[in-house]
Design an enzyme around this catalytic site. Sequence first.
Site, PDB file in Angstrom:
ATOM      1  N   CYS A   1       0.980  -1.525   0.031  1.00 13.68           N
ATOM      2  CA  CYS A   1       0.433  -0.250  -0.052  1.00 13.68           C
ATOM      3  C   CYS A   1       1.034   1.621  -0.341  1.00 13.68           C
ATOM      4  O   CYS A   1       0.533   1.752  -0.880  1.00 13.68           O
ATOM      5  CB  CYS A   1      -0.750   0.208   1.347  1.00 13.68           C
ATOM      6  SG  CYS A   1      -0.163  -0.665   2.700  1.00 13.68           S
TER       7      CYS A   1
ATOM      8  N   HIS B   1      -2.904   5.579   6.598  1.00 13.81           N
ATOM      9  CA  HIS B   1      -1.139   5.560   6.787  1.00 13.81           C
ATOM     10  C   HIS B   1      -1.530   6.847   6.933  1.00 13.81           C
ATOM     11  O   HIS B   1      -2.291   7.635   5.893  1.00 13.81           O
ATOM     12  CB  HIS B   1      -0.477   4.945   6.117  1.00 13.81           C
ATOM     13  CG  HIS B   1      -0.221   3.135   6.287  1.00 13.81           C
ATOM     14  ND1 HIS B   1      -0.152   2.779   6.857  1.00 13.81           N
ATOM     15  CD2 HIS B   1      -0.579   2.417   5.359  1.00 13.81           C
ATOM     16  CE1 HIS B   1       0.242   1.560   7.089  1.00 13.81           C
ATOM     17  NE2 HIS B   1      -0.120   1.437   5.954  1.00 13.81           N
TER      18      HIS B   1
END
Length: 351
Positions: free
Chosen positions: A141, A221
């Site tokens: 990711c 994140h």
Amino acid sequence: MTIKVGVNGYGVIGKRVADAVRAMPDMDLLGVADVATDWRVRTAAGLGFGVFAATPEADTAMREVGVPVSGTLTDLLDQVDVVVDTTPKRVAAGNLEAYRAAGVKAVFQGGESHATTGHSFVAQANYETAVGRDTTRVVSCNTTSIVRVLGALQQAGLLARARGVLIRRATDPGESHHGGIMNTVVPEASIPSHQGPDARTVLPDLDVVTMAAKAAHTQSHNHFWTLQLTRPASREEVLDALRAAPRIAFIRMSDGLTALNTTVELMRDLGRPRGDMWEVAVWEDVLSVAGDEAYLTYQVYNEAIVVPETIDAIRALTGTVTDGAASIATTDEILGVRREFLPERVEAMPA
């Protein structure tokens, strides 16, 4: 040609890939394989997925608890053109020989090493190099976001080098009850962290260094980047380069999207499946440019960002679509990928 697809591993990524494959007009999901017997697999069966046992032990266990088993992983491989392996880290590499023996093309995820496939994939950067291959690896990711954002600036001839700090979520939301980081921050033990070198498996000429830490949250994140540009540039030039790239969307502090959780809530309000965000969300009104330096921050929704890349990787391996831009456009239209999340601002009418 309709591509026949199987998914091995029905977890955080696997279930999202399965849904996306089923939505694609040129793909047919023939089933999902797993070793679990709990609510996840029972949910898959309830949604109408063919459930296959990934091991003989799993086959026995599934049947004992009443899961309708369509066969073994071998049976699934006999029926498909491509398998997407979303099994846990380091498990997938052990499945490679079974895929080769079955003559099935395989898409792996970023938890495996680049050496497993010899090719790492982000659609906008290197789609054409995956066309016709037997295997590829959709990078993680965070690496996907790095290649999308920094790759866009590199493509525009603006990026000389990049230095980034990543604040990573502690664990996936569905796993937080197993333990995790509480009331602390845990720096990664080495600089660079692994994401920078991993991005160079896709963009070999990218001058990038990353540092990372895990924080006590589970909702995505957050990246912070200092960018050395190739020349003095305007803020609008940098924004235009990002606007030209797929799967990057802008958010704004001025709209009240001031933290990771606010964007997650926005995805739910937009009716996204599972509240997913496939795009990299760049804070437009935070981005700053001073001469030949730029500074930006963005959000990475780790549970979903690699899903569109995985769909494109399926087309690339089978060679059904040889043009990356065409595959990206199809995937993004079907999933509903956006460049802007909010309606355009309307100028106030004079009193």
